[in-house]
Enzyme design. Structure first.
Site, short mmCIF file in Angstrom:
data_model
loop_
_atom_site.label_atom_id
_atom_site.label_comp_id
_atom_site.label_asym_id
_atom_site.label_seq_id
_atom_site.Cartn_x
_atom_site.Cartn_y
_atom_site.Cartn_z
N LYS A 41 0.85 -1.19 0.00
CA LYS A 41 0.00 0.00 0.00
C LYS A 41 0.89 1.25 0.00
O LYS A 41 1.42 1.65 1.04
CB LYS A 41 -0.93 0.01 1.22
CG LYS A 41 -1.88 1.19 1.17
CD LYS A 41 -2.80 1.27 2.36
CE LYS A 41 -3.71 2.48 2.24
NZ LYS A 41 -2.98 3.77 2.21
N SER A 100 5.28 8.59 9.02
CA SER A 100 5.29 9.48 10.18
C SER A 100 5.27 8.70 11.49
O SER A 100 4.80 7.55 11.55
CB SER A 100 4.08 10.40 10.13
OG SER A 100 2.93 9.68 10.48
N CYS A 155 13.80 11.63 5.11
CA CYS A 155 13.87 11.36 6.56
C CYS A 155 15.30 11.54 7.06
O CYS A 155 15.52 11.69 8.24
CB CYS A 155 13.26 10.04 6.96
SG CYS A 155 13.62 8.70 5.89
N GLU A 191 10.30 17.28 14.12
CA GLU A 191 10.56 17.05 12.70
C GLU A 191 9.59 17.90 11.89
O GLU A 191 8.37 17.79 12.05
CB GLU A 191 10.37 15.58 12.34
CG GLU A 191 10.64 15.33 10.88
CD GLU A 191 10.53 13.87 10.48
OE1 GLU A 191 9.54 13.23 10.84
OE2 GLU A 191 11.45 13.39 9.79
C1 UN1 Z 1 14.44 8.68 3.14
O1 UN1 Z 1 14.66 9.85 3.34
O2 UN1 Z 1 13.33 8.17 3.42
O3 UN1 Z 1 20.11 8.40 2.35
C2 UN1 Z 1 15.42 7.77 2.50
C3 UN1 Z 1 19.43 8.98 1.53
C4 UN1 Z 1 18.65 8.18 0.51
C5 UN1 Z 1 17.44 7.58 1.11
C6 UN1 Z 1 16.66 8.43 2.02
N1 UN1 Z 1 19.49 7.16 -0.02
O4 UN1 Z 1 19.34 10.19 1.50
#
Ligand code: UN1
Length: 490
Positions: free
Chosen positions: A170, A224, A279, A378
């Site tokens: 999903k 999240s 992230c 965040e």
């Molecule tokens: C993400 O931000 O969910 O390390 C992954 C990095 C990428 C992956 C990020 N290879 O910035």
């Protein structure tokens, strides 16, 4: 144009549709078939049936199918990248990177088809043999975010498939078009019906049905922290194996002796690349006092020059954020930061790009206080908070007190400081003289504290999520040997 759900090897329309729009210009990208809870049930049934035969396909043959997926992804890289940019807004060069990460993962995990290593160890009794092998876990449910709509799912899909699991995926309802196009590649590569199913729906119903379904053994979620927590509660109730990859509040630490040009380049890339929506994005700059003013000056100058716009234009450096809700959320964080006494050096405003789309001006904050919202939360947008410190020890302390623990980087030319940082920084990823983004797929990816729940994606570590250890003992003595613990004389 309509993209459909993919269940048991067939593209299935729904009773309803929903839409995906391009965040750079608010134009329609595609209509999407809206999956119902009954579609989730059909997908799980299909995955259950397919598991019986897929688990018996020799792993090297499953691996070869992944190589084929990798080959087709290579052929379709540009087409997929363009669709990805239209679906979620990241600039085209980064969209190509997103697809490339899946190509790399396809080949890496394809190779696992000839490894999936277990082990043997000596056993205590005569005429007995012991080994530990990896079994597939069964039916797995994957729930993935919009920020890396191809790369992040590939971290889950490829290890799950090579290990012999069957999948219900999903993806985020923000990026359904590129998700469906990704699934087409598996169909073209000959992945059998029912092995890989796609369910697309906005809202919580379909996801909840997947999480609670009694036949789904493993859940892997990236997204999240709040959604991750509610999945964890449900999964716990139903005794499921769960891998979570959630928030980050990543920091770049800059020591007085750092190479300042490199710091500037790396910080801009890590903080504002993907419009701050990785992230792993840097959202704190923890800088030693002696170098702070110079770093700020260079960053402000360069940040003001960043070109915002439609990511399909190769000149553009910063694309839109994902949607209006995100834009407003980012802006309210910025306003709260100002209320709490932080000072915006640049940005801090919704940006106007030809009156269309969801753009936010890259923002630098100075004077960010410990414990304030900007330091702790965040934001998932192009907002970088600058925090000044006296020493390496203080920098590490500030870094480690975050409730998240994904990625930290340190800039220093002093090997002693670098090694102290490598030892004392508590995050899942640590970079020396490189920004907080750019993890490579052959190493474990994930974080500590609020970022995760102890699992890792990518690398061989990913196999731990998608396999179950089975220990096998063969006694060829032809007599009752009892348990070794019961045979000791002493
Ligand atoms: C993400 O931000 O969910 O390390 C992954 C990095 C990428 C992956 C990020 N290879 O910035």
């Amino acid at each position: 144009m309509e993209f459909k759900n993919y269940i048991n090897g067939k593209w299935v329309s729904g009773r309803k549709t929903f839409q995906t729009i391009n965040p750079a210009n608010e134009e329609l990208v595609a209509d999407i078939a809206h999956a119902e809870v009954t579609d989730v049930d059909s997908a799980v049934d299909a995955a259950k049936k397919a598991f019986d035969s897929w688990r018996l396909v020799p792993a090297p043959i499953r691996g070869e199918m992944l190589f084929k997926v990798g080959d087709i992804l290579k052929q379709k890289k540009e087409e997929l990248s363009q669709l990805l940019t239209r679906d979620m807004g990241k600039v085209i060069a980064e969209a190509r990177g997103d697809v490339q990460e899946a190509i790399d993962m396809a080949y890496f995990m394809g190779g696992e088809g000839r490894r999936l290593l277990g082990y043997t160890a000596p056993v205590e009794m005569m005429n007995k043999f012991g080994m530990a092998v990896r079994d597939p876990s069964g039916i797995v449910g994957l729930i993935t975010p919009w920020n890396f709509p191809i790369a992040v799912p590939s971290w889950k899909i490829f290890p799950a498939l090579v290990a012999g699991n069957t999948i219900i995926w999903k993806p985020s309802p923000e990026t359904p078009a590129v998700s469906a196009a990704f699934v087409e590649v598996f169909e073209l590569a000959g992945v059998p019906p029912g092995v890989f199913n796609l369910i697309m729906a906005p809202g919580a119903d379909a996801g909840k049905a997947l999480v609670e379904h009694p036949d789904v053994r493993v859940l892997s979620f990236t997204g999240s922290t709040s959604t991750g927590r509610s999945i964890a509660e449900l999964a716990g109730k139903h005794n499921k194996k769960l891998s979570l990859e959630m928030g980050g509040k990543n920091a770049i630490i800059v020591m007085d002796d750092a190479n300042i040009e490199l710091v500037t380049d790396a910080t801009l890339w890590a903080a504002f690349g993907t419009t701050g929506q990785r992230c792993t994005a840097a959202s704190r700059l923890i800088v030693q006092k002696g170098i702070a003013n110079k770093v700020k000056e260079l960053l402000v100058e360069r940040t003001k020059k960043l070109k915002l716009g439609d990511g399909l234009d190769p000149q553009i450096e910063i694309g839109p954020v994902i949607n209006k809700v995100a834009l407003d959320r980012i802006h309210s964080y910025v306003q709260l930061g100002q209320k709490e006494g932080a000072r915006a050096l640049t940005g801090a405003a919704i940006a106007d790009v030809d009156g269309k789309g969801f753009f936010y001006a890259p923002t630098l904050f100075d004077g960010v206080k410990p414990g304030s919202t900007l330091e702790a939360e965040e934001i998932f947008g192009p907002v970088l908070s600058i925090i000044e410190v006296e020493s390496l020890e203080e920098a590490i302390e500030v870094n480690n007190r975050s409730k998240y623990g994904l990625s930290t980087s340190i800039f220093t030319q002093d090997v002693n400081r670098a090694f102290t940082a490598m030892r004392d920084i508590f995050t899942g990823l640590v970079y020396i003289n490189h920004g907080t983004t750019g993890a490579e797929i052959q190493f474990p990816f994930g974080g500590v504290r609020g970022t995760g729940n102890g699992h890792r994606e990518a690398g061989q570590a990913a196999l731990e999520v998608f396999t179950e250890w089975k220990s096998i003992y063969v006694d060829y003595s032809g007599k009752l040997q009892r348990a070794q613990i019961d045979n000791r004389e002493e």
